[in-house]
Design an enzyme around this catalytic site. Structure first.
Site, PDB file in Angstrom:
ATOM      1  N   ASP A 494       0.859  -1.186   0.000  1.00 57.91           N
ATOM      2  CA  ASP A 494       0.000   0.000   0.000  1.00 57.91           C
ATOM      3  C   ASP A 494       0.893   1.233   0.000  1.00 57.91           C
ATOM      4  O   ASP A 494       2.055   1.172   0.422  1.00 57.91           O
ATOM      5  CB  ASP A 494      -0.926  -0.001   1.218  1.00 57.91           C
ATOM      6  CG  ASP A 494      -1.920   1.154   1.175  1.00 57.91           C
ATOM      7  OD1 ASP A 494      -2.828   1.109   0.322  1.00 57.91           O
ATOM      8  OD2 ASP A 494      -1.763   2.094   1.972  1.00 57.91           O
ATOM      9  N   GLU A 496       0.998   5.648   0.703  1.00 57.49           N
ATOM     10  CA  GLU A 496       0.396   6.903   1.148  1.00 57.49           C
ATOM     11  C   GLU A 496       0.982   8.013   0.283  1.00 57.49           C
ATOM     12  O   GLU A 496       2.180   7.978  -0.051  1.00 57.49           O
ATOM     13  CB  GLU A 496       0.686   7.160   2.626  1.00 57.49           C
ATOM     14  CG  GLU A 496       0.122   6.112   3.587  1.00 57.49           C
ATOM     15  CD  GLU A 496      -1.391   6.014   3.543  1.00 57.49           C
ATOM     16  OE1 GLU A 496      -2.044   7.027   3.210  1.00 57.49           O
ATOM     17  OE2 GLU A 496      -1.928   4.930   3.825  1.00 57.49           O
ATOM     18  N   HIS A 635      -4.614   3.797   7.762  1.00 56.46           N
ATOM     19  CA  HIS A 635      -4.126   4.874   6.898  1.00 56.46           C
ATOM     20  C   HIS A 635      -2.616   5.086   7.051  1.00 56.46           C
ATOM     21  O   HIS A 635      -2.106   6.193   6.854  1.00 56.46           O
ATOM     22  CB  HIS A 635      -4.873   6.185   7.151  1.00 56.46           C
ATOM     23  CG  HIS A 635      -6.327   6.122   6.761  1.00 56.46           C
ATOM     24  ND1 HIS A 635      -6.727   5.899   5.465  1.00 56.46           N
ATOM     25  CD2 HIS A 635      -7.461   6.219   7.504  1.00 56.46           C
ATOM     26  CE1 HIS A 635      -8.058   5.882   5.417  1.00 56.46           C
ATOM     27  NE2 HIS A 635      -8.522   6.057   6.633  1.00 56.46           N
TER      28      HIS A 635
END
Length: 681
Positions: A494, A496, A635
């Site tokens: 993932d 950010e 997150h």
């Protein structure tokens, strides 16, 4: 295919209700104008005309409340039970399906009871084995010798703490990874292929950076043909071994000198005059006899020392190409190079010592001939391998070579001379001209190892220190598309970013990944790196992931991180949630890095499994499958990667229940979900 999407049903219901109501209204107006009824007749006409629309709307609302919504809740409940029978029951049957509640409750309790009994039986049967395994693990971690265990496909099944220390930060160390990624030498692969099955050990030297490792290979008798590899830093062993031998080598010239002096004294004694002739004769004879005996002892001591050096444990089979490759790495810093020619060969050598010797010879040749690139060839001789350094020009004189042999190598322990290193390998130096009259050679004879032929080339197809189930997985060179889903090595990742507008300049600020091997999410086999976006991080983005400009100060740019991430992925399949966004973030337009491996998307897979359900974002799916994550990890790149990996493990049994068992089948299902979403957009 599942239930139709709720939006389509609602749209069709409202459209039909509206059309029916509008048609009734038109008919009522027309009949009212034609018939002009009064009182109750007019009221009955309008009620009859509008009844169909009202009835259709009412029936649709009733079906939605009493049947369709309970069906959707039942689908979520069944999906959750299939993924995790212990998940909480948030959606009991309702409406017209409420009668199923006792039966579903009984099925669920029976399912849980069976699982508990199986778990209890498994725990009781495995308790003794687990205790033995834990004791074995503790012993392995206490061993100071680096230890690796691989299966017949060269996948790592086990490594201990010492091995993790030896290969610190090496991307090739990890359960399920190929041994070639850790130690890529062809000589090691050849030795593994030739290991006897009776457990007889074999050893060889392999380079690792600036060090040489002594590898002991031994086949473990089992159905999976595992191989145990123990490693030792042969470079470090040099310090403890060279001292006595170097002192002995230094002592020999002094003994020879004393012997020569004794012989000279005897000769001088024979020239004395004016003494008793008989006494002088006896003394002369005694001195000569002692001198001869001393010379014989010195000669025997020299032979013993040379034999000890030649047969020392550091003289191990070494593949010549490995040696030349390591030598080139050292010479590059000085602007020098060697170019191997001819057929490689196996030699017996103390690799660190021979490497220093060859490095010094190349430097001397470069200074003498003004040539920065020399050829090197391994020529087969009679029980010897001739290592030849070749240049353009005439051969060198023995006097010059004698000067070179007195040079000491300060970079090696105890600063041995070239001559002592030659003696260690029972070798010497001489120069000769080639038959073409243009080239000359510096020849260095070395002991030949008892091997013939080159290693056969092969096509390459942390708390957890072991996983013997890896040996049950398919061969790594099996067609990836046909590989079972449970056997896939998966890397979930993932990113950010500074924002969502990647095509307008938003950049990656964090990249996280974790690994799934043999159906297990490895706890500490992770990749977590912050990245300098080379632009400010907006406050609205910081509010989501918590990263500020000062958090990425000094972090590497994306161009430096991507090769490291590619090494971490290795041969695994990539997994992400909404992978299109993360791939665009990692591979912006014009990027030289290409992630060409198959990529799975849990967003598309969820759509494919449950097209009739809303909410396929990561938070909705985490709630649907009862997945938990610490709030501070949400997150973050690594936290979301772990959540995606857990989601994949929960989707896996549902995919297999639908007959989706291979990667090619899964990719087709994923593509169909993507097409359906595009068509409905």
């Amino acid at each position: 295919m599942g239930l139709p999407r709720r939006q389509r049903l609602v749209g069709a219901w409202l459209l039909l209700s509206g059309l029916s109501f509008f048609a009734g209204l038109v008919i009522a107006l027309w009949l009212d104008a034609r018939l002009m009824p009064q009182g109750l007749e007019r009221l009955a006409l309008w009620a009859a005309s509008l009844a169909s629309g009202v009835l259709l709307f009412t029936l649709g609302a009733l079906l939605e409340r009493r049947l369709l919504r309970p069906l959707r809740h039942l689908q979520v409940l069944v999906a959750r039970l299939a993924a995790n029978p212990d998940a909480r029951d948030d959606y009991p049957p309702e409406g017209w399906l409420a009668g199923l509640a006792p039966d579903l409750r009984r099925l669920r309790q029976g399912w849980r009871g069976d699982r508990e009994r199986l778990a209890t039986a498994h725990a009781e049967g495995a308790r003794s084995a687990a205790r033995i395994r834990q004791e074995l693990e503790s012993l392995l971690q206490l061993l100071e010798t680096p230890l690796l265990l691989c299966d017949r496909h060269h996948r790592l099944l086990l490594f201990n703490q010492a091995a993790e220390t030896l290969f610190a930060d090496h991307p090739g160390l990890g359960l399920g990874k190929r041994l070639e990624g850790l130690l890529p030498q062809a000589s090691l692969r050849d030795s593994l292929a030739r290991l006897p099955d009776d457990g007889t050990p074999r050893e060889l030297l392999v380079p690792l950076g600036e060090h040489w490792l002594r590898a002991m290979l031994r086949r473990v008798p089992s159905q999976h043909e595992e191989t145990l590899i123990t490693l030792e830093d042969a470079t470090a062993a040099w310090h403890s071994e060279l001292g006595p031998r170097a002192g002995l080598a230094e002592l020999l010239p002094r003994l020879r000198g004393h012997g020569a002096n004794l012989g000279s004294a005897a000769e001088a004694l024979g020239q004395l005059e004016g003494r008793d002739e008989a006494l002088r004769h006896r003394l002369t004879q005694a001195v000569q006899e002692e001198s001869e005996r001393l010379g014989e002892l010195i000669h025997g001591l020299g032979e013993l020392t040379e034999s000890l050096q030649q047969q020392g444990e550091r003289l191990l089979p070494t593949w010549s190409n490995d040696l030349f490759e390591a030598l080139n790495e050292r010479l590059t810093e000085r602007g020098l190079a060697i170019r191997p020619i001819g057929i490689p060969a196996w030699i017996k050598a103390d690799a660190p010592a021979l490497l220093g010797l060859l490095e010094a010879l190349v430097e001397e040749l470069a200074a003498t001939t003004s040539q920065t690139c020399l050829e090197v060839e391994a020529c087969l001789g009679n029980k010897r391998i001739y290592l030849d350094l070749i240049w353009i020009g005439p051969p060198l004189s023995q006097g010059r070579l004698a000067q070179w042999q007195s040079r000491r190598l300060a970079q090696l322990p105890l600063a041995p001379s070239l001559q002592s290193l030659l003696r260690q390998h029972a070798s010497e130096l001489w120069s000769l001209a080639d038959e073409d009259g243009q080239h000359a050679r510096l020849r260095l004879p070395l002991p030949a190892a008892e091997r013939v032929g080159a290693p056969r080339p092969r096509v390459p197809p942390r708390p957890e220190f072991h996983d013997f189930g890896i040996a049950e997985l398919p061969p790594p060179d099996e067609a990836l598309a046909a590989r079972p889903l449970s056997a896939l090595e998966v890397v979930a990742f993932d990113t950010e970013t500074t924002g969502l507008a990647l095509r307008q300049g938003d950049k990656v600020i964090s990249l996280g990944a974790c690994r799934i091997v043999n159906g297990r999410l490895l706890a500490d086999d992770t990749f977590d790196v912050r990245i300098d976006p080379q632009r400010p991080i907006p406050p609205e983005s910081t509010a989501i992931h918590g990263l500020r400009d000062q958090d990425v100060v000094g972090a590497p740019p994306l161009a430096q991180v991507l090769p490291r991430f590619r090494d971490y992925v290795g041969d695994a399949v990539l997994l992400a949630h909404n992978a299109a966004f993360d791939l665009l973030a990692l591979q912006p337009t014009g990027s030289p890095c290409c992630l060409s491996m198959p990529i799975l998307d849990t967003l598309l897979l969820s759509r494919a499994l449950d097209p009739g359900l809303d909410g396929h974002d990561l938070d909705s799916l985490a709630a649907r499958y009862d997945l938990t994550i610490p709030p501070e990890a949400r997150h973050t790149a690594l936290g979301d990667a772990r959540l995606t990996a857990e989601l994949w493990l929960h989707l896996l049994p549902r995919l297999e229940a639908r007959g989706i068992e291979r990667l090619d089948q899964l990719l087709r299902l994923q593509t169909s979900a993507f097409d359906r979403e595009d068509a409905s957009a």
